[in-house]
Design a protein around this motif. Sequence first.
Motif, PDB file in Angstrom:
ATOM      1  N   ARG A 180       0.811  -1.222   0.000  1.00 18.75           N
ATOM      2  CA  ARG A 180       0.000   0.000   0.000  1.00 18.75           C
ATOM      3  C   ARG A 180       0.846   1.275   0.000  1.00 18.75           C
ATOM      4  N   ASP A 181       2.140   1.137   0.282  1.00 20.97           N
ATOM      5  CA  ASP A 181       2.978   2.326   0.444  1.00 20.97           C
ATOM      6  C   ASP A 181       3.413   2.947  -0.875  1.00 20.97           C
ATOM      7  N   VAL A 182       3.393   2.156  -1.960  1.00 26.97           N
ATOM      8  CA  VAL A 182       3.771   2.695  -3.273  1.00 26.97           C
ATOM      9  C   VAL A 182       2.706   2.286  -4.288  1.00 26.97           C
ATOM     10  N   PRO A 183       2.579   3.038  -5.384  1.00 24.90           N
ATOM     11  CA  PRO A 183       1.619   2.639  -6.421  1.00 24.90           C
ATOM     12  C   PRO A 183       2.031   1.320  -7.067  1.00 24.90           C
ATOM     13  N   VAL A 184       1.034   0.499  -7.379  1.00 26.58           N
ATOM     14  CA  VAL A 184       1.277  -0.763  -8.063  1.00 26.58           C
ATOM     15  C   VAL A 184       0.445  -0.776  -9.355  1.00 26.58           C
ATOM     16  N   PHE A 185       1.119  -1.004 -10.478  1.00 26.72           N
ATOM     17  CA  PHE A 185       0.461  -1.059 -11.775  1.00 26.72           C
ATOM     18  C   PHE A 185       0.399  -2.516 -12.237  1.00 26.72           C
ATOM     19  N   VAL A 186      -0.752  -2.926 -12.746  1.00 22.00           N
ATOM     20  CA  VAL A 186      -0.930  -4.312 -13.184  1.00 22.00           C
ATOM     21  C   VAL A 186      -0.702  -4.421 -14.689  1.00 22.00           C
ATOM     22  N   ALA A 187      -0.208  -5.580 -15.132  1.00 22.29           N
ATOM     23  CA  ALA A 187       0.095  -5.780 -16.551  1.00 22.29           C
ATOM     24  C   ALA A 187      -0.047  -7.248 -16.904  1.00 22.29           C
ATOM     25  N   GLY A 188      -0.334  -7.507 -18.175  1.00 24.99           N
ATOM     26  CA  GLY A 188      -0.405  -8.878 -18.655  1.00 24.99           C
ATOM     27  C   GLY A 188      -1.806  -9.286 -19.051  1.00 24.99           C
ATOM     28  N   LEU A 200      -8.273  -1.804 -10.367  1.00 22.84           N
ATOM     29  CA  LEU A 200      -8.245  -0.568  -9.572  1.00 22.84           C
ATOM     30  C   LEU A 200      -9.019  -0.765  -8.272  1.00 22.84           C
ATOM     31  N   GLU A 201     -10.136  -1.453  -8.360  1.00 20.66           N
ATOM     32  CA  GLU A 201     -10.960  -1.687  -7.168  1.00 20.66           C
ATOM     33  C   GLU A 201     -10.303  -2.690  -6.220  1.00 20.66           C
ATOM     34  N   LEU A 202      -9.394  -3.494  -6.735  1.00 21.75           N
ATOM     35  CA  LEU A 202      -8.650  -4.423  -5.884  1.00 21.75           C
ATOM     36  C   LEU A 202      -7.450  -3.753  -5.212  1.00 21.75           C
ATOM     37  N   GLY A 203      -7.164  -2.509  -5.602  1.00 23.53           N
ATOM     38  CA  GLY A 203      -6.072  -1.782  -4.976  1.00 23.53           C
ATOM     39  C   GLY A 203      -4.947  -1.370  -5.897  1.00 23.53           C
ATOM     40  N   ALA A 204      -5.026  -1.742  -7.176  1.00 20.35           N
ATOM     41  CA  ALA A 204      -4.005  -1.285  -8.126  1.00 20.35           C
ATOM     42  C   ALA A 204      -4.149   0.214  -8.350  1.00 20.35           C
ATOM     43  N   SER A 205      -3.058   0.848  -8.746  1.00 21.07           N
ATOM     44  CA  SER A 205      -3.088   2.286  -9.017  1.00 21.07           C
ATOM     45  C   SER A 205      -3.227   2.589 -10.501  1.00 21.07           C
ATOM     46  N   GLY A 206      -3.097   1.573 -11.343  1.00 19.53           N
ATOM     47  CA  GLY A 206      -3.195   1.768 -12.777  1.00 19.53           C
ATOM     48  C   GLY A 206      -2.820   0.490 -13.489  1.00 19.53           C
ATOM     49  N   ALA A 207      -2.701   0.582 -14.811  1.00 16.93           N
ATOM     50  CA  ALA A 207      -2.429  -0.604 -15.619  1.00 16.93           C
ATOM     51  C   ALA A 207      -1.405  -0.296 -16.702  1.00 16.93           C
ATOM     52  N   GLN A 208      -0.735  -1.355 -17.147  1.00 17.19           N
ATOM     53  CA  GLN A 208       0.198  -1.248 -18.273  1.00 17.19           C
ATOM     54  C   GLN A 208      -0.304  -2.143 -19.396  1.00 17.19           C
ATOM     55  N   LEU A 209      -0.360  -1.600 -20.608  1.00 20.14           N
ATOM     56  CA  LEU A 209      -0.792  -2.352 -21.782  1.00 20.14           C
ATOM     57  C   LEU A 209       0.285  -2.288 -22.857  1.00 20.14           C
ATOM     58  N   GLY A 210       0.496  -3.401 -23.547  1.00 17.00           N
ATOM     59  CA  GLY A 210       1.459  -3.412 -24.642  1.00 17.00           C
ATOM     60  C   GLY A 210       0.839  -3.832 -25.952  1.00 17.00           C
ATOM     61  N   THR A 211       0.180  -4.990 -25.954  1.00 13.27           N
ATOM     62  CA  THR A 211      -0.295  -5.601 -27.189  1.00 13.27           C
ATOM     63  C   THR A 211      -1.228  -4.689 -27.989  1.00 13.27           C
ATOM     64  N   ARG A 212      -2.174  -4.066 -27.337  1.00  9.99           N
ATOM     65  CA  ARG A 212      -3.118  -3.208 -28.075  1.00  9.99           C
ATOM     66  C   ARG A 212      -2.401  -2.011 -28.699  1.00  9.99           C
ATOM     67  N   PHE A 213      -1.419  -1.465 -28.000  1.00  9.39           N
ATOM     68  CA  PHE A 213      -0.683  -0.323 -28.548  1.00  9.39           C
ATOM     69  C   PHE A 213       0.251  -0.745 -29.688  1.00  9.39           C
ATOM     70  N   ALA A 214       0.754  -1.986 -29.635  1.00  7.66           N
ATOM     71  CA  ALA A 214       1.655  -2.464 -30.694  1.00  7.66           C
ATOM     72  C   ALA A 214       0.951  -2.462 -32.049  1.00  7.66           C
ATOM     73  N   ALA A 215      -0.366  -2.668 -32.034  1.00 14.34           N
ATOM     74  CA  ALA A 215      -1.138  -2.716 -33.278  1.00 14.34           C
ATOM     75  C   ALA A 215      -1.838  -1.394 -33.577  1.00 14.34           C
ATOM     76  N   SER A 216      -1.443  -0.323 -32.902  1.00 17.18           N
ATOM     77  CA  SER A 216      -2.093   0.976 -33.101  1.00 17.18           C
ATOM     78  C   SER A 216      -1.617   1.647 -34.390  1.00 17.18           C
TER      79      SER A 216
END
Length: 347
Positions: A180-188, A200-216
């Motif tokens: 809880r002391d630092v932001p945690v970003f989820v990925a995968g 976010l509701e489970l306590g994450a501070s944000g998310a990281q995405l790769g695959t969708r951006f690779a095809a942008s």
Amino acid sequence: MNSMLDLLVPAEQRLAALQRRGAAFLGTELAILGGAMSWVSERNLVAAISNAGGFGVIACGAMTPDLLAAEIAGTQALTQKPFGVNLITMHPALDELVQVCLRAKVGHIVFAGGIPPGPAIRAAKDGGAKVVAFAPALVLAKRFMKSGVDALVIEGSEAGGHIGPVSLTVLAQEILPHIRDVPVFVAGGIGRGETILSYLELGASGAQLGTRFAASAESIAHANFKKAFVRASARDAIPSIQLDERFAVIPVRGLVNEGTKRFLAHQAEVVQKFQSGALDKTAAQLEIEHFWAGALRRAVIDGDVENGSVMAGQSVGMVTSVQSVAEILAELKAQAVAALVARAAGP
């Protein structure tokens, strides 16, 4: 009875509140990072993500310090918004690369590919940068926090490219309740806004995405590479297979193609040479490792999606067209808001 319009504003406010910590840490509107993908996460895509309200991250990979300095400058010419640089901890010039980032006033340095050395973390922080590290287990997350890391990314095996053995679902349960002391970003494997909302509701501070951006649209990846993503389903993105336990194969998730099939045959040939005495164990291991040399570039830049390495996460099944980065981010936000509105509206 509330109309959908009456529910929309509170839903948007709720989403903003849930991602406030992550967005504040990144200095962005949305707490969404772009995954650092070799050959893909360069100035054009990074700037596009940052300009659209997310947080772009340059993939340094094997770049020399001079090349990284040029890439940072090129990105800064395309955006005034914050972005980060992903550095591989095993890079022989890691200390110099950190200094390149600091001289260019890069605000966030992401260490990946191993445990970041203490001196590199201290140098980054002393130079005014925020440090992000990948935590594949709770014990490492706690260790990184003690060493001064400012935020964590937990990446599940659903991701594309080099992966660990544990799914994001499990990692989130293991790590989010205790950090809880630092932001945690989820990925995968993340491809929709409702999923981001749930973490976010489970306590994450944000998310990281790769695959969708690779095809942008802004991705410099070859049109063939993007078409392969649009055609693929989740089950097409599988980890590389190790044929013999004596010869390690680093698990890399990508789309099945002729190259992945030939890799199995190549491993069998090398094992046979080893067993016959034609190769010693070291030489055999090197032959296996060298099979994919340059294969990612062949797929991403040259468009050889049959023989190259088409790294992709399992969220590739959610890539149904080539969209702009702005459209992708707007869609993710709209999906999360719609989920909140539906919940408030009731059955």
